[in-house]
Design a protein around this motif. Structure first.
Motif, mmCIF file in Angstrom:
data_model
loop_
_atom_site.group_PDB
_atom_site.id
_atom_site.type_symbol
_atom_site.label_atom_id
_atom_site.label_comp_id
_atom_site.label_asym_id
_atom_site.label_seq_id
_atom_site.Cartn_x
_atom_site.Cartn_y
_atom_site.Cartn_z
ATOM 1 N N ALA A 72 0.837 -1.201 0.000
ATOM 2 C CA ALA A 72 0.000 0.000 0.000
ATOM 3 C C ALA A 72 0.875 1.256 0.000
ATOM 4 O O ALA A 72 0.502 2.274 -0.588
ATOM 5 C CB ALA A 72 -0.931 -0.003 1.205
ATOM 6 N N ASP A 73 2.029 1.197 0.646
ATOM 7 C CA ASP A 73 2.967 2.323 0.629
ATOM 8 C C ASP A 73 3.548 2.520 -0.770
ATOM 9 O O ASP A 73 3.695 3.649 -1.235
ATOM 10 C CB ASP A 73 4.103 2.109 1.624
ATOM 11 N N VAL A 74 3.873 1.423 -1.438
ATOM 12 C CA VAL A 74 4.390 1.512 -2.809
ATOM 13 C C VAL A 74 3.334 2.151 -3.709
ATOM 14 O O VAL A 74 3.648 3.018 -4.539
ATOM 15 C CB VAL A 74 4.793 0.121 -3.347
ATOM 16 N N PHE A 75 2.092 1.751 -3.532
ATOM 17 C CA PHE A 75 0.999 2.321 -4.318
ATOM 18 C C PHE A 75 0.846 3.811 -4.018
ATOM 19 O O PHE A 75 0.698 4.624 -4.937
ATOM 20 C CB PHE A 75 -0.311 1.573 -4.029
ATOM 21 N N ALA A 76 0.892 4.191 -2.738
ATOM 22 C CA ALA A 76 0.779 5.604 -2.355
ATOM 23 C C ALA A 76 1.955 6.411 -2.903
ATOM 24 O O ALA A 76 1.770 7.541 -3.378
ATOM 25 C CB ALA A 76 0.698 5.737 -0.838
ATOM 26 N N ASN A 77 3.159 5.840 -2.860
ATOM 27 C CA ASN A 77 4.333 6.518 -3.413
ATOM 28 C C ASN A 77 4.162 6.757 -4.914
ATOM 29 O O ASN A 77 4.433 7.845 -5.417
ATOM 30 C CB ASN A 77 5.596 5.686 -3.190
ATOM 31 N N SER A 78 3.715 5.734 -5.626
ATOM 32 C CA SER A 78 3.554 5.834 -7.077
ATOM 33 C C SER A 78 2.452 6.820 -7.445
ATOM 34 O O SER A 78 2.607 7.627 -8.371
ATOM 35 C CB SER A 78 3.240 4.459 -7.669
ATOM 36 N N LEU A 79 1.362 6.763 -6.734
ATOM 37 C CA LEU A 79 0.265 7.699 -6.975
ATOM 38 C C LEU A 79 0.716 9.125 -6.674
ATOM 39 O O LEU A 79 0.351 10.068 -7.392
ATOM 40 C CB LEU A 79 -0.938 7.310 -6.114
#
Length: 123
Positions: A101-108
């Motif tokens: 979820a952190d990777v997704f938040a970083n990418s977004l």
């Protein structure tokens, strides 16, 4: 001149590194549901700022022509890869681990940094 225009981005990268690799004991103790929301917003914001700073720096520098003309895509790709690398590195830190979820938040966040740049400078 590359360093001159990218100094703020480099300092921001170092700040992300220091905060991202802090031991688990250094993290504030809060209710998991309160922290989860704040955590994702923090990841999103930090990487939005990173992508924005990189695009600005890459666009203004004139040392590397390729970087200047591909500034937006290079900044997004670098931000996403850096976010993944930080998450993977956290798996080696006691009390920390990889959170998708952190990777997704970083990418977004990186994509939104580009959107902010686009709205300010291109629209």
């Amino acid at each position: 001149m590359f360093l001159r225009y990218n100094l703020f981005a480099i300092l921001w990268i170092l700040l992300i590194l220091l905060l991202g690799l802090a031991p688990g004991e250094s993290m504030p103790a809060t209710n998991i549901w309160d922290f989860l929301s704040f955590d994702k917003v923090a990841h999103f914001s930090v990487f939005a700022i990173l992508a924005f700073l990189l695009i600005i720096g890459f666009t203004k520098q004139y040392t590397f022509r390729f970087v200047r003309y591909k500034a937006e895509i290079l900044a997004i790709v670098f931000s996403v890869i850096y976010g993944i690398a930080i998450e993977v590195a956290q798996s080696f830190i006691p009390g920390r681990g990889v959170e998708y979820a952190d990777v997704f938040a970083n990418s977004l966040g990186a994509l939104s940094g580009w959107l902010i740049f686009y709205l300010i400078y291109k629209a």
